[in-house]
Design a protein around this motif. Structure first.
Motif, mmCIF file in Angstrom:
data_model
loop_
_atom_site.group_PDB
_atom_site.id
_atom_site.type_symbol
_atom_site.label_atom_id
_atom_site.label_comp_id
_atom_site.label_asym_id
_atom_site.label_seq_id
_atom_site.Cartn_x
_atom_site.Cartn_y
_atom_site.Cartn_z
ATOM 1 N N UNK A 17 1.241 -1.639 0.282
ATOM 2 C CA UNK A 17 -0.101 0.010 0.501
ATOM 3 C C UNK A 17 0.690 1.047 -0.536
ATOM 4 N N UNK A 18 1.875 0.843 0.989
ATOM 5 C CA UNK A 18 2.595 2.503 0.479
ATOM 6 C C UNK A 18 3.818 2.249 -0.737
ATOM 7 N N UNK A 19 4.061 1.556 -0.810
ATOM 8 C CA UNK A 19 4.472 1.599 -2.228
ATOM 9 C C UNK A 19 3.426 2.200 -3.827
ATOM 10 N N UNK A 20 2.332 1.737 -3.520
ATOM 11 C CA UNK A 20 1.832 2.314 -4.617
ATOM 12 C C UNK A 20 1.384 3.670 -4.226
ATOM 13 N N UNK A 63 -10.554 5.435 -17.373
ATOM 14 C CA UNK A 63 -10.244 7.348 -16.945
ATOM 15 C C UNK A 63 -11.087 8.391 -15.741
ATOM 16 N N UNK A 64 -12.633 7.509 -16.450
ATOM 17 C CA UNK A 64 -13.219 8.515 -14.858
ATOM 18 C C UNK A 64 -12.916 8.429 -13.604
ATOM 19 N N UNK A 65 -12.212 6.937 -13.667
ATOM 20 C CA UNK A 65 -12.741 6.752 -11.879
ATOM 21 C C UNK A 65 -10.767 6.822 -11.414
ATOM 22 N N UNK A 66 -9.559 7.832 -12.578
ATOM 23 C CA UNK A 66 -8.625 7.309 -12.335
ATOM 24 C C UNK A 66 -8.337 9.579 -12.446
ATOM 25 N N UNK A 71 -6.704 13.545 -10.642
ATOM 26 C CA UNK A 71 -6.243 13.700 -11.479
ATOM 27 C C UNK A 71 -4.579 12.416 -11.272
ATOM 28 N N UNK A 72 -4.438 11.826 -10.084
ATOM 29 C CA UNK A 72 -4.500 10.214 -10.385
ATOM 30 C C UNK A 72 -3.825 9.279 -11.201
ATOM 31 N N UNK A 73 -2.869 8.947 -11.788
ATOM 32 C CA UNK A 73 -3.366 7.938 -13.211
ATOM 33 C C UNK A 73 -4.375 6.261 -12.516
ATOM 34 N N UNK A 74 -3.803 5.912 -10.671
ATOM 35 C CA UNK A 74 -3.595 4.624 -10.655
ATOM 36 C C UNK A 74 -5.040 4.495 -9.850
ATOM 37 N N UNK A 75 -5.922 3.555 -10.036
ATOM 38 C CA UNK A 75 -6.150 2.752 -9.994
ATOM 39 C C UNK A 75 -6.318 1.086 -9.770
ATOM 40 N N UNK A 129 -4.266 -3.712 -9.593
ATOM 41 C CA UNK A 129 -3.712 -1.610 -9.710
ATOM 42 C C UNK A 129 -3.144 -1.679 -11.213
ATOM 43 N N UNK A 130 -3.440 -0.871 -11.327
ATOM 44 C CA UNK A 130 -2.618 -0.321 -13.381
ATOM 45 C C UNK A 130 -2.707 1.439 -13.689
ATOM 46 N N UNK A 131 -2.226 1.421 -14.433
ATOM 47 C CA UNK A 131 -2.004 2.622 -14.657
ATOM 48 C C UNK A 131 -2.537 3.044 -15.900
#
Ligand SMILES: [Zn+2]
Length: 236
Positions: A17-20, A63-66, A71-75, A129-131
């Motif tokens: 979690x921290x790394x992410x 895209x909508x959820x990241x 503004x964060x591209x990760x989800x 986890x995706x970018x």
């Protein structure tokens, strides 16, 4: 023994979690609200033509959820939740109209192949986890765009008179030449706030050549137009 294993597992998942959280903020560009309209245009122009309908629906959802959300591209997403959340199945008229897990997986794989999303780590209980990448970061989109603009500029070379005013790609070349600075007040502009000003107004025989166009902010541009027209006062 089991207890210690359980502790290690717990620590590992905390560490993940921290790394992410770190990778999600460090080294990522910030997406400003002003950029979003342009990013959306590029998705429609440069990415969507490369996607199947389901892939496009999934991309928009991710895209909508990241990026669009904060503004964060990760989800992190799970295939199970995506079955229900994104789009109805075209193959079933049942009330519980979810798409199959296999179709969700195919779609994610297709988006990964195009380069529109990238897996960033192993799946856990909450999903993978995706970018989410935007067209300017996607090789296939850059290629698609340059092929299209190449055929556009061929048209203009045939014309022998390149129009730097009416073609978006050429307008950007003027802005880039000027470093996105207003030629008059030297304000720093962006792709969204920069405008083009005719040095010699069209009314006085000015053309749309590179030499006759400069970058200007909206204020300076409209003030100059007022002057060019001459008898219209700046304020009424
Ligand atoms: Zn200005």
């Amino acid at each position: 023994m089991n207890k210690r294993l359980e502790m290690i597992r717990q620590l590992l998942s905390e560490l993940e979690v921290e790394v992410n959280a770190t990778t999600a903020t460090v080294g990522d560009r910030d997406f400003s609200a002003l950029e979003l309209p342009l990013i959306v245009q590029e998705i429609v122009d440069d990415l969507q033509p490369l996607l199947e309908p389901y892939d496009a629906a999934f991309y928009w959802f991710l895209f909508r959820h990241s990026i669009l959300k904060d503004g964060n591209p990760h989800l992190r997403v799970s295939t199970r939740s995506l079955r229900r959340a994104v789009v109805r199945s075209a193959y079933s008229s049942a009330a519980e109209n979810t798409i199959s897990l296999g179709k969700v997986q195919d779609t994610l794989r297709a988006l990964e192949t195009v380069g529109a999303i990238r897996k960033e780590g192993e799946p856990n209980r909450d999903g993978t986890l995706y970018r989410v990448l935007i067209p300017e970061e996607i090789e296939a989109c850059r290629k698609f765009r340059s092929e299209r603009t190449a055929s556009e500029s061929e048209l203009f070379i045939d014309n022998a008179n390149i129009d730097y005013y009416n073609t978006r790609q050429n307008r950007i070349r003027v802005f880039e030449r000027d470093g996105y600075l207003c030629r008059y007040c030297h304000k720093q502009l962006t792709r969204l706030t920069a405008t083009l000003d005719h040095v010699t107004p069209v009314a006085e025989g000015g053309d749309n050549s590179l030499e006759n166009l400069v970058t200007a902010c909206l204020d300076c541009n409209s003030r100059k137009n007022m002057r060019a027209v001459g008898d219209i006062p700046a304020e009424q």
